[in-house]
Design an enzyme around this catalytic site. Structure first.
Site: not given
Length: 811
Positions: A56, A120, A179, A198
């Site tokens: 990524e 993003k 997400s 995370k």
């Protein structure tokens, strides 16, 4: 969809999975202005030659600052390559989604980090950024886990290594902040290898959400017994048990293989805990995370701004320790991802091998149908080979040039649209297209040998064919062309090796749309082990030309053997994916030198390199440069010594390079990359299509070109270090005498091969001779004229080269 496979007297049905969906197949078959997959990635996926790992780019655009992000990008790509894989760095550049980015593209993207027009990019943003790109607003973008998964799947990539996954945010029962990475895992069949999610997320709820989405989740146990914790990014343990565990990469690959064989549309999450020596204790990180979350809430950071804010705050509160851990975990994930992708590729190859079926011997009545344009070969391959001396003590004619590489049966399919067809240029997918199909003898090495032969050089071709109909026809055709065939190895039918074949599908303008190549017969490591040196000694050539269809081991063996006999060597890169075989295991100071080697010409006088000359196109030059850099070949003392000897100004040579070539070429980095590769290959001719050929070469110490007025405009730098070998740098752009339009171009197949064959033939015969010296710069124009003749010929190598060669020799 099922296919019928013939196997003995039984009929077997095997379900076939499409390698790509409609969108990706459309891209791979024709240009797509919204999505570009690099040729190296496409070739690796097509040929299954190396595993491909997706990477990524939000970590570069929204994680690490410039230039730290450049170093990280280079490091991660290097880890994949060192592991034997192909890195597919995925991002958006100038409004175009990229799967596989070269060094210049990565530098451009990383340099845009932090800018307002660097976005993003998740799944929802891809249409926006690509659509605006087509409308003239060309944004750059780093792809998130979700965005990377979408593009990786379109390209056919199954394994994606990243740092950490997004998840369910704390308080999501009120904010609904979840997400898109999780929903993407639920609908896109790509395996993500990360260090969990995370630590500041709600890990128990994240695991529950993944279960609801039907996502398989497993954690690498690495020798730990019983159940283990799902990792928490900076910490190896999260307090939440992993749904399942796996021990190693082999188990991971088996799970992925089964997942795709069962045609599931969801993805897999394989959690790889951070290395123990880089892990941060939960007791230390938990309090910092709580403080960072509170500050994010106070600042109103939500949605896609929430994670970057919290990560920046954690970096601040840990004094940068989180960044060190972050780097360690992503490197560990990329290493593991490469190993998993390699094991998966091995499984796929094993299944492919078990699915192959034997083809019955061709009835004699079908022979003319299979090879209508090749001379009929009524004897078997062993008889033909024996008639040419194969299998007997080697006593064959000498040859000026030996060419070692691919000999193949070429099929050229030119799209011939019917009146009223929807697309009058490009063939249509998923249906039969009207076309004109021709069958000829080809292969890169064959074409080079044929061009040199037509130009008047004595040539010996060394290759391999199978004991099959195509192989028999190939040997007979070579004999009829007047080429020496004693160097054609016929492999016994028991080996299962087939004669190489190449299928080119061209559009109505004769431009290549899609090609399929089966060159496996010469990619076997032991094809020529025992006979190579004997054939070269028998021929006693002045030049040995080797193409990159050989595997790295065979490629280096040919070049090393040639140098041991004092021959000059030339390398044809073939493709971006195959070109880098040159630098795997490459050591420019370890090549043997010979007492016979007397560099009497000023073409090349650097005997420690195993390659004296190469002819890449601009794409292959990029691949070679990236490979050399990633393998550390630009870090050696000998490399720096040669570069210092070139006498280039410390302030840079951009103005001078632009003057010698063009600003456009300098912006692409072509002359710069050529210079940096010179310590490894001292003479490089980069083929630039209608823009010509760029010659970049080292000049030996004392060479008259360093002082002569005619050559002065092309001498970019002169040695100031007192080097005994390197005198300076010569660079010259040869523009074409004529740029042929689509109406004049008959075929592009074999044009680059013709160029190299004619070039070396010119050097052999002294076409480039000047003051008793045979110079490569004086043969480039001849080679360009030869290439132009092949462009206008239906043959891969134009027969008109015979006349050109006679003229060049004054006959």
């Amino acid at each position: 969809m099922a296919s019928v496979g013939y196997s003995g007297s039984s009929i077997r049905f095997r379900r076939l999975q499409p390698a790509f969906n409609l969108a990706s197949h459309r891209f791979l078959s024709s240009d797509n202005r919204f999505l570009k997959v690099s040729e190296e990635v496409r070739e690796a996926l097509r040929s299954k030659s190396r595993p491909v790992v997706a990477l990524e780019t939000t970590i570069y655009t929204h994680g690490f600052p410039y230039p730290d992000n450049v170093a990280l990008a280079s490091r991660l790509e290097s880890l994949v390559r060192v592991g034997g894989g192909v890195p597919a760095t995925i991002g958006v550049l100038d409004g175009v989604a990229r799967v596989g980015m070269d060094a210049e593209e990565i530098i451009r993207l990383t340099a845009s980090a932090g800018k307002k027009d660097t976005l993003k990019v998740s799944r929802r943003d891809l249409s926006y950024i690509c659509g605006l790109g087509a409308a003239g607003k060309r944004y750059n973008g780093g792809t998130t886990v979700a965005g990377t998964m979408v593009l990786a799947h379109l390209a056919g990539i199954k394994v994606f290594a990243t740092g950490g996954l997004g998840g369910v945010h704390r308080g999501a029962e009120n904010s609904m902040d979840i997400s898109a990475d999780l929903t993407e895992l639920g609908r896109t069949p790509v395996t993500v290898i990360s260090s969990g999610c995370k630590s500041f997320l709600d890990i128990p709820r994240t695991l529950e959400y993944l279960e609801t989405e039907g996502v398989g989740v497993a954690t690498f146990a690495d020798g730990r017994e019983g159940s283990v914790d799902f990792p928490a990014f900076w910490s190896r343990d999260s307090g939440s048990r992993s749904p399942t565990t796996i021990q190693d990469e082999q188990e991971a690959a088996a799970i992925i293989h089964a997942h795709h064989a069962l045609s599931f549309s969801s993805g897999l999450l394989l959690a790889n805990p951070i290395p123990a020596d880089a892990s941060v204790a939960r007791s230390d990180i938990d309090g910092i995370i709580e403080d960072a979350i509170r500050e994010a809430t106070s600042a109103g950071a939500s949605g896609k701004d929430n994670t970057p804010f919290i990560l920046a705050k954690i970096k601040e509160l840990t004094g940068g320790k989180s960044v060190v851990a972050n780097r360690a975990l992503i490197e560990g994930n990329v290493k593991r991802g490469t190993l998993v992708a390699k094991e998966l590729l091995n499984l796929e190859k094993m299944e492919q091998a078990s699915d192959t079926f034997a083809v019955p011997a061709w009835p004699s009545t079908l022979k003319s149908m299979v090879a209508p344009t090749l001379p009929e070969a009524t004897s078997n391959a062993a008889d033909v080979a024996a008639s040419e001396g194969l299998g007997k003590p080697i006593a064959t004619p000498k040859a000026d040039i030996v060419v070692a590489g691919a000999l193949a049966i070429d099929f050229s399919c030119d799209y011939a649209p019917l009146p009223g067809a929807i697309d009058q240029i490009a063939p249509q997918l998923h249906t039969s297209n009207p076309s004109i199909i021709t069958q000829t003898l080809g292969g890169v090495a064959h074409n080079i040998a044929k061009a040199a032969h037509y130009m008047g050089a004595s040539v010996r071709l060394c290759s391999a064919v199978g004991d099959d109909l195509s192989g028999r026809a190939a040997v007979a055709q070579l004999s009829s062309e007047g080429l020496q065939t004693g160097g054609i190895k016929v492999l016994d039918a028991s080996t299962g090796q087939r004669t190489a074949q190449y299928v080119a599908i061209n559009d109505a303008h004769k431009d290549l749309t899609l090609a399929m190549a089966d060159m496996s017969i010469i990619e076997q490591p032991d094809t020529w082990n025992s006979d190579r040196l004997a054939h070269l000694q028998a021929a006693s050539p002045k030049w040995v030309i080797v193409d990159a269809n050989w595997d790295s081991t065979n490629l280096h063996a040919w070049l090393t053997a040639a140098k041991s006999l004092g021959a000059l060597t030339a390398f044809e890169p073939v493709s971006t994916a195959k070109s880098i075989r040159l630098f795997h295991g490459y050591s420019p100071t370890s090549a043997p030198t010979s007492s016979k080697y007397r560099p009497t010409s000023t073409i090349l006088t650097f005997p420690n390199q195993i390659v004296d000359l190469m002819t890449p196109n601009n794409h292959e030059l990029h691949a070679l440069h990236t490979s050399a850099r990633s393998l550390g070949l630009f870090d050696s003392p000998s490399w720096w010594s040669t570069i210092d000897s070139l006498g280039l100004p410390s302030s840079g040579s951009r103005t001078a390079l632009s003057y010698l070539t063009s600003p456009a070429l300098v912006n692409e980095g072509i002359p710069q990359m050529s210079i940096q590769l010179l310590p490894l290959v001292p003479c490089i001719l980069t083929k630039l299509g209608p823009r010509g050929v760029l010659l970049t070469q080292l000049l030996p110490a004392g060479d008259e070109r360093l002082y002569g007025p005619d050559d002065a405009p092309y001498v970019l730098g002169r040695d100031r270090t007192g080097s005994e070998t390197v005198g300076g740098l010569y660079m010259r752009l040869f523009e074409p005498e004529e740029v042929m339009g689509p109406g004049k171009v008959v075929s592009v197949n074999g044009v680059g091969d013709t160029f190299l064959g004619a070039l070396v033939a010119g050097l052999v015969h002294g076409a480039g001779e000047r003051e008793g010296r045979r110079r490569v710069e004086n043969c480039v124009g001849l080679a360009q004229r030869a290439a132009r003749l092949s462009l206008g010929s239906k043959e891969a190598v134009s027969p008109e080269l015979v006349r050109l060669g006679r003229s060049a020799r004054g006959i």
